[in-house]
Design a protein around this motif. Structure first.
Motif, mmCIF file in Angstrom:
data_model
loop_
_atom_site.group_PDB
_atom_site.id
_atom_site.type_symbol
_atom_site.label_atom_id
_atom_site.label_comp_id
_atom_site.label_asym_id
_atom_site.label_seq_id
_atom_site.Cartn_x
_atom_site.Cartn_y
_atom_site.Cartn_z
ATOM 1 N N PRO A 110 -8.448 2.796 -6.527
ATOM 2 C CA PRO A 110 -7.291 3.696 -6.519
ATOM 3 C C PRO A 110 -5.988 2.922 -6.703
ATOM 4 O O PRO A 110 -5.682 2.011 -5.932
ATOM 5 C CB PRO A 110 -7.362 4.376 -5.149
ATOM 6 C CG PRO A 110 -8.486 3.750 -4.408
ATOM 7 C CD PRO A 110 -9.289 2.931 -5.350
ATOM 8 N N LYS A 131 -5.183 -8.229 9.287
ATOM 9 C CA LYS A 131 -5.114 -7.295 8.161
ATOM 10 C C LYS A 131 -5.965 -7.711 6.979
ATOM 11 O O LYS A 131 -6.349 -6.877 6.169
ATOM 12 C CB LYS A 131 -3.669 -7.155 7.703
ATOM 13 C CG LYS A 131 -2.791 -6.548 8.764
ATOM 14 C CD LYS A 131 -1.537 -5.960 8.203
ATOM 15 C CE LYS A 131 -0.883 -5.114 9.275
ATOM 16 N NZ LYS A 131 0.212 -4.327 8.764
ATOM 17 N N PHE A 182 -1.781 4.036 10.113
ATOM 18 C CA PHE A 182 -2.281 3.210 9.026
ATOM 19 C C PHE A 182 -2.891 1.901 9.541
ATOM 20 O O PHE A 182 -4.035 1.575 9.255
ATOM 21 C CB PHE A 182 -1.123 2.939 8.056
ATOM 22 C CG PHE A 182 -1.337 1.774 7.167
ATOM 23 C CD1 PHE A 182 -2.221 1.853 6.106
ATOM 24 C CD2 PHE A 182 -0.655 0.592 7.391
ATOM 25 C CE1 PHE A 182 -2.424 0.777 5.274
ATOM 26 C CE2 PHE A 182 -0.856 -0.496 6.568
ATOM 27 C CZ PHE A 182 -1.746 -0.407 5.507
ATOM 28 N N PHE A 209 0.834 -1.211 0.000
ATOM 29 C CA PHE A 209 0.000 0.000 0.000
ATOM 30 C C PHE A 209 0.859 1.247 0.000
ATOM 31 O O PHE A 209 1.718 1.407 0.862
ATOM 32 C CB PHE A 209 -0.904 -0.048 1.237
ATOM 33 C CG PHE A 209 -1.736 1.177 1.462
ATOM 34 C CD1 PHE A 209 -2.720 1.540 0.555
ATOM 35 C CD2 PHE A 209 -1.574 1.942 2.597
ATOM 36 C CE1 PHE A 209 -3.515 2.655 0.779
ATOM 37 C CE2 PHE A 209 -2.360 3.059 2.842
ATOM 38 C CZ PHE A 209 -3.335 3.414 1.923
ATOM 39 N N ILE A 259 -5.535 -0.696 0.520
ATOM 40 C CA ILE A 259 -4.983 -0.801 1.871
ATOM 41 C C ILE A 259 -4.727 -2.249 2.260
ATOM 42 O O ILE A 259 -3.696 -2.600 2.806
ATOM 43 C CB ILE A 259 -5.957 -0.174 2.896
ATOM 44 C CG1 ILE A 259 -6.148 1.308 2.605
ATOM 45 C CG2 ILE A 259 -5.424 -0.375 4.308
ATOM 46 C CD1 ILE A 259 -7.039 1.999 3.613
ATOM 47 N N GLU A 260 -5.695 -3.120 1.964
ATOM 48 C CA GLU A 260 -5.627 -4.484 2.463
ATOM 49 C C GLU A 260 -4.671 -5.338 1.634
ATOM 50 O O GLU A 260 -4.585 -5.184 0.425
ATOM 51 C CB GLU A 260 -7.017 -5.135 2.429
ATOM 52 C CG GLU A 260 -8.073 -4.390 3.207
ATOM 53 C CD GLU A 260 -8.754 -3.295 2.401
ATOM 54 O OE1 GLU A 260 -8.169 -2.828 1.402
ATOM 55 O OE2 GLU A 260 -9.860 -2.914 2.768
#
Lengths: 602, 404
Positions: free
Chosen positions: A503, B138, B124, A257, A508-509
Motif C-alpha cells: 500500500p 518500531k 498507531f 506513514f 507502517i514501519e
C-alpha cells in the motif's frame, strides 16, 4: 576526533571481513550482456518498465548518453501529458498548513457540528469545516463511530427515477445526470448519498466531481488519493524515470506513514521538499531535510522528546514527557549506519539527547519545524566516540548528522541498499566497496555513487539480468506502460498495488518496503498479479483503458511487444495450449503475458 | 505440506475439483488418523482501544462507581442492564451474556489489568507494538504471530491466515502467511486464465516463482473444494452478519476442513469511544459476544485443539470524560478461551482504582504484560518453546497458568 578515526578503520575492516566470509558464487556478475540485452536491462532497472518505442529511442541516442541524461533529470523535458494529469491534484502543491486546513479530519467536523469545539480560526479551515458541517445532520450525543447523516436526505433532492439512475444506470447515464446538476445541488447530493454509492460513482465521475465524492467520504482521503495518483502518474507518464525510481527509493528509505495522525497533512510537503529535490544530490542534505521535517519529527516522535532532566510530574490528564529515543534509534539503524554496525544503546540515547528541542509548532495545524531551546538537553554528549561539548543548541543535532553522513558504515550501508535495489538481492561485495569508496570521496554525492554503479561490469552482467522480481508498484506500472494503457483515474491501480502487499504511503514501519525478491512472492500476491493482469487487459478497472486491438494476437509477437524479448518456451507453450484451435483474442493473450512468470521479472 | 493435505489435494486433483464425494474426504481423514492434529491459535484484535473497565467490571470496588457517574455498569442483580457477576468482585458487561456459559464451563479465562508496558497513548504506535510484539521498538519487521510459527519442511500454504484486506502486521514475516478477505476470492477469477497460469507457473524454470506458484495452485484447489462443499455451522451456531462473525465463521470452516491451518488473525474496529460510549459499547460487545459464542458452539469438540485470544492496544481512562465517554488510557482486559484454557477464573493482580493506584493518576495500572498471556499460548498451546525469538527482548515471560 582521533578515536573516531580508529573506529572508522574498525568499521571498514568489519565490512570487508563480513564480505570475505561469504562463499557465494558471484561469477555470473563477470559475464557480460549483449548490446541489446544491455539496453533492455537499463530500461528494466532505471525506469518503471519499457514502453513501446523506448528500446528504439535508447538505441538511437546511445545507451551511455541515455543513462547520463537520466542522471541529470533537470535536462529532461517533462511530458506535458504528465502536467495535465497532475493539475487537478491540488493538495500536492499546497503548503502543509493549507493542506491541514483544507482537509479537516471527520472528528473535527462532528465536534464542531455538536458544539463541542469552536470553528477553526484559520479562514481556509473555517470554510472547509463549515461547508461540510452544515450539510450533515449531527445529533448532540452520537459517538465518533456513528455514521454521519445528511442534513437533507437524497429522496428530497432527487426524483425516484434519478436515484435509480445513480444506483443502476450505465456509466454514461450517471455522468449525464450529474453533469446537468448545478454546483450547489451536486454538493448536497454528494453528501446525501450513502458512502457505498459515492464509491460506485468514482469510476464514472469527472476529476472535479471525484474530489467532491472523496471529500464527503473522508476529507483527508483526498490528500491520500492525490499522493497515490501523483506517484503513479509520474511513474507511468514521467520522462525523468530514474529520478522517479530514486524518489521511491529515498521516500522508502526515510519512510513515514500516512495514517499516523498529523502526518496526513504533512506528507505531501515532505515528499516535495525533503525528498524530491535531493534524490540525486548530497546524502547530507537528505539527512538534514528529513531530520528537520515535521513529517519525520511527528512520525518518529522526536517532536515530543525533551531533555530527560526536564520531566515534570504530569498534572491532570497531561501525558508524561521525557526523552524519546525513537528517531535517534532509527536514524542510526535505518537511515545511516545500519543495524549491527557497532553503535551501542548508549549512542542511541546520546543521539536522542542531541535532537531534543527539534520540534513542530502545532502539528495538527500543519505547523513548521522549530527549534525549542527550552527543552534541549544542554549536557555533554558522546556520539560514536566524538564528544559534543555541553552548552550547545540546535547545532548538537547538526553535528550528529555530520558524523553520520561521513561515516564509512553509512557509505557502505547506503551503497549496499542501492545495489540491492538496482543490481541484485545479494550484490557482489566488490561492487559495494567501490560504490562506498565513491560515497566517501564525493562527500556522499548520490549521483556519483549511482554513476559508479551504472558504469560497473556487475550492473550489466548476467548476474543482474532479470535477477529481480518486480515489486507490486513496478509490476503494475510496467504493465500499464507495456500495454500503452490510458489512465484517467489512477486509484484503481493504487488499490491493486495495496492488495498485492505494497500500500502506497502506508508502510507502517520505519523500515520501508524491502526490495528483496522473497518479500514479493507469496500465494496471495501471485494470485493478485494474475487477477490484475486479466482485469487490466479486459478493461475491468474503471478509469484505465487498454486498446488491445493495437496489440498482436499471435502469442510470440504479443510477448515480444510487451516484454521486448522472447517469452520462455514454457510460457509460450502454455498460451498456445490455452488457445487450442480457437482464434486468439488480443485481450486474452495480453492478459496471459502480463500475468506470466516472465513478466514478473525485471 | 503434511501428509494429510498432500493425500487430500492429490486425490482431489484426480477426481476433479469440487466433485469430491463426502466419503472420500472421510477416507482421507482416516488415512491420516495416526498423525496428531495441529493446535490452532486464533488472535482477535479490537482496534481503537476497548474500555476494559466496562467490559469486565470491578463492581466490588466503590471507586469504580465514583469515577464513572453516568457510564458505570450497575452492580449485578440491579435490573436489566446490570453486570453479570463472575466471582463476587468482577462482572461481565450485560451484552457479553453469550460468553457466560463458556466461563461457567471453565473454558473462558479473563486477564485483567493487562497490556503493553509502553506508555504511548497513540493508537498507531500502541497497535504497532502489540502486533509486532515488541513494545517500544518500531523497526521490528515481522509480527509475533508469524514468529510463533515453527519453520517446517512441508508446510500448508494456508497455515497462517489473516482475515483482513491486507496481511495484518501481526502475521507479517518470514513464514508464509496469506490474507483472505473472503475464501471465495482466493482464486484466479478468469477460468481460461486459471488453467493457463497454473501450467505456466508449474513449468517455469524460474525457481522462486515455480515453488510458490505450485503451492499457490494447490492452495487454490483446497479452497475451492472447501467452498464447493458449502458450509453449515454445527450445533445450531448462528454467526452475526458483521465482519467479525463472518471471519470467525470462515476460520471455523478452515479448521474443520483440515487444511493445515495453525494460526489465524482477524480484527474488529470501532472501540474508540470518546463520546457517548454506552450505546456504542453495547452494540459492539453484543456482536463481539455473539461471534465468539457462535464460534465456540460451531467448533464443538474440535475446540479441544483451538485457543482464541483477544487484545486491544490500550485501555481507557478510569474516569469518564465530559462527553459521556472515556479517553486513551493504559492497562486493559484480555480474554482467552479454548479446550485447554483453564477458564472460569480471572487472572492477574488487581491494582485498584484509588487515586494513588492509578497509572499517571488517570488510568488502570498494568500488572500483567500482554506478552505473558500470548507467550503462554505460544509455548503451552502451540508448543513453540523458542519464546525468546517470538518475543525478542522479553526473555522471561511470567506464565499465569492459563493453559492446562
Amino acid at each position: 576526533m582521533r578515536k573516531s578515526l580508529a573506529l572508522t578503520a574498525a568499521f571498514l575492516c568489519a565490512a570487508t571481513l563480513g564480505a570475505k566470509k561469504k562463499t557465494d558464487d558471484f561469477s555470473l556478475f563477470q559475464k557480460k550482456l549483449s548490446k541489446d540485452e544491455q539496453i533492455l536491462h537499463a530500461l528494466d532497472r532505471l525506469t518503471f518498465g519499457p514502453r513501446p518505442g523506448d528500446v528504439a529511442t535508447v538505441k538511437k541516442m546511445g545507451l551511455k548518453k541515455w543513462i547520463d541524461l537520466q542522471l541529470h533529470p533537470e535536462r529532461i523535458k517533462e511530458d506535458p501529458e504528465l502536467d495535465k494529469k497532475l493539475a487537478p491534484l491540488e493538495s500536492l502543491r499546497m503548503s502543509q498548513r493549507e493542506t491541514a486546513a483544507s482537509y479537516p479530519p471527520p472528528q473535527l467536523i462532528r465536534a464542531v457540528a455538536q458544539g463541542r469545539q469552536p470553528l477553526p480560526e484559520d479562514p481556509v479551515a473555517r470554510a472547509a469545516v463549515e461547508r461540510l458541517a452544515r450539510r450533515f445532520k449531527i445529533k448532540k450525543n452520537e459517538g465518533d463511530s456513528d455514521p454521519m447523516q445528511p442534513a437533507v436526505p437524497l429522496d428530497q433532492l432527487l426524483t425516484r427515477e434519478q436515484i435509480r439512475t445513480l444506483r443502476t444506470g450505465t456509466r454514461d447515464q450517471k455522468r449525464e445526470l450529474l453533469d446537468a446538476m448545478p454546483e450547489e445541488k451536486i454538493d448536497d447530493v454528494v453528501v446525501a448519498m450513502p458512502p457505498g454509492m459515492r464509491n460506485q460513482l468514482l469510476g464514472s465521475a469527472s476529476p472535479v466531481l471525484r474530489r467532491k465524492l472523496v471529500l464527503a467520504n473522508a476529507p483527508q482521503q483526498v490528500i491520500f488519493q492525490d499522493l497515490a495518483e501523483g506517484k503513479l502518474y509520474r511513474a507511468i507518464y514521467g520522462n525523468r524515470q530514474l529520478a522517479e525510481q530514486l524518489d521511491d527509493f529515498w521516500f522508502n528509505h526515510f519512510n513515514v506513514f500516512f495514517d499516523k495522525g498529523a502526518d496526513r497533512a504533512l506528507i505531501p510537503t515532505y515528499e516535495r521538499e525533503a525528498i524530491r529535490p535531493h534524490v540525486l544530490g548530497k546524502f547530507r542534505d537528505l539527512l538534514e531535510a528529513t531530520a528537520s521535517s515535521p513529517a519525520m519529527l511527528f512520525y518518529l516522535d522526536n517532536w515530543q522528546s525533551v531533555a530527560p532532566n526536564l520531566v515534570r510530574r504530569p498534572a491532570g490528564n497531561r501525558p508524561q514527557r521525557g526523552l524519546n529515543e525513537n528517531y535517534g534509534r532509527e536514524l542510526l539503524e535505518l537511515h545511516t549506519l545500519g543495524v549491527d554496525s557497532g553503535y551501542t544503546q548508549k549512542d542511541v540515547t546520546e543521539v536522542a539527547r542531541c535532537f531534543t528541542g527539534w520540534t513542530i509548532r502545532n502539528p495538527q495545524q500543519g505547523g513548521d519545524f522549530f527549534y525549542n531551546d527550552r527543552v534541549h538537553d544542554k549536557g555533554e554528549k558522546v556520539v560514536l566516540g566524538v564528544t559534543i561539548p555541553a552548552g550547545g543548541g540546535r547545532e548538537d543535532g547538526e553535528k550528529v548528522l555530520d558524523i553520520l553522513a561521513k561515516h564509512p558504515a553509512t557509505a557502505h550501508f547506503i551503497s549496499k541498499k542501492l545495489a540491492q535495489r538496482f543490481v541484485a538481492d545479494n550484490p557482489p561485495p566488490e561492487l559495494i566497496d567501490r560504490m562506498a569508496k565513491t560515497f566517501l570521496a564525493t562527500d556522499g554525492d548520490v549521483r556519483q555513487v549511482m554513476k559508479t554503479m551504472l558504469e560497473s561490469k556487475e550492473f550489466f552482467s548476467a548476474g543482474a539480468y532479470h535477477a529481480k522480481v518486480k515489486t507490486p508498484l513496478e509490476m503494475i506500472a510496467s504493465a500499464v506502460r507495456a500495454t500503452g494503457a490510458q489512465v484517467d483515474y489512477a486509484m484503481p491501480l493504487a488499490n491493486q498495488i495495496g492488495q498485492l502487499g505494497e500500500p502506497l504511503y502506508r508502510k507502517i514501519e520505519p523500515t520501508g518496503y524491502s526490495s528483496a525478491n522473497a518479500e514479493w512472492v507469496s500465494s496471495a500476491s501471485l494470485l493478485g498479479r494474475m487477477n490484475f493482469a486479466m482485469a487490466l487487459t479486459q478493461n475491468k478497472l474503471p478509469g484505465i483503458k487498454v486498446d488491445a486491438s493495437r496489440l498482436p494476437d499471435d502469442p510470440s509477437k504479443a510477448a515480444k511487444a510487451m516484454m521486448f524479448r522472447d517469452a520462455t518456451p514454457q510460457t509460450k507453450q502454455a498460451i498456445l495450449k490455452a488457445l487450442g484451435d480457437k482464434k486468439p483474442t488480443p485481450e486474452l493473450v495480453a492478459g496471459l503475458v502480463i500475468g506470466s512468470p516472465d513478466f514478473q521479472r525485471r | 505440506m503434511n501428509r494429510r493435505i498432500f493425500l487430500k489435494s492429490s486425490a482431489m486433483a484426480m477426481v476433479g475439483v469440487g466433485s469430491t464425494p463426502a466419503w472420500l474426504s472421510r477416507a482421507l481423514y482416516a488415512a491420516d488418523a495416526p498423525s496428531p492434529r495441529k493446535k490452532i491459535l486464533v488472535a482477535i484484535f479490537q482496534r481503537g482501544a476497548v474500555d476494559g473497565l466496562n467490559v469486565v467490571v470491578p463492581h466490588g470496588e466503590q471507586r469504580y462507581y465514583d469515577l464513572r457517574p453516568t457510564l458505570a455498569i450497575a452492580k449485578p442483580g440491579s435490573g436489566n442492564d446490570s453486570a453479570i457477576d463472575l466471582d463476587g468482585f468482577f462482572g461481565l458487561h450485560p451484552a457479553l451474556k453469550p460468553l457466560k456459559p463458556i466461563y461457567d464451563a471453565n473454558r473462558l479465562a479473563v486477564v485483567h489489568a493487562v497490556g503493553s508496558p509502553d506508555p504511548t497513548r497513540s493508537h498507531f504506535d500502541a497497535q504497532d507494538y502489540m502486533e509486532s510484539g515488541t513494545p517500544g521498538r518500531k523497526a521490528t519487521a515481522d509480527g509475533w504471530l508469524n514468529r510463533a510459527l515453527t519453520p517446517e519442511q512441508k508446510k500448508s500454504p494456508v497455515r497462517a491466515v489473516s482475515f483482513s484486506p491486507d496481511l495484518a502486521r501481526t502475521l507479517r514475516g518470514r513464514n508464509e502467511a496469506v490474507s483472505i478477505n473472503n475464501l471465495n476470492d482466493f482464486q484466479v477469477r478468469d477460468t481460461r486464465g486459471a488453467a493457463t497460469f497454473e501450467s505456466m507457473y508449474s513449468s517455469t524454470m524460474d525457481k522462486v516463482l515455480n515453488g510458490t506458484g505450485r503451492e499457490t495452485f494447490e492452495a487454490v484447489k483446497l479452497m475451492q473444494s472447501i467452498q464447493k462443499q458449502g458450509y453449515t455451522p454445527a450445533g445450531g451456531a448462528r454467526y452475526p452478519n458483521g465482519r467479525l462473525g463472518q471471519s470467525l465463521k470462515q476460520i471455523a470452516q478452515l479448521i474443520k476442513s483440515d487444511v493445515g491451518l495453525e494460526v489465524a488473525f482477524t480484527d474488529v474496529g470501532g472501540w474508540d469511544t470518546h463520546v457517548n460510549e454506552a450505546p456504542q459499547l453495547n452494540r459492539l460487545l453484543g456482536e463481539f459476544a455473539d461471534a465468539l459464542a457462535a464460534f465456540y458452539q460451531d467448533l464443538g469438540d474440535r475446540m479441544a485443539d483451538v485457543s482464541v485470544v483477544t487484545m486491544s492496544e490500550f485501555g481507557r481512562t478510569a474516569r469518564e470524560n465530559g462527553n459521556r465517554g472515556t479517553d486513551h488510557g493504559h492497562a486493559n482486559v484480555m480474554f482467552a478461551f479454548g479446550g485447554d484454557v483453564q477458564g472460569g477464573k480471572i487472572y492477574g493482580d488487581w491494582p485498584g482504582l484509588a487515586e494513588e493506584q492509578l497509572y499517571e493518576n488517570r488510568d488502570l495500572n498494568l500488572t500483567t504484560d500482554f506478552r505473558d498471556v500470548l507467550g503462554e499460548l505460544v509455548t503451552r498451546h502451540l508448543g513453540n518453546r523458542q519464546i525468546a525469538s517470538v518475543f525478542p527482548g522479553y526473555a522471561d515471560p511470567k506464565f499465569r497458568g492459563l493453559i492446562a
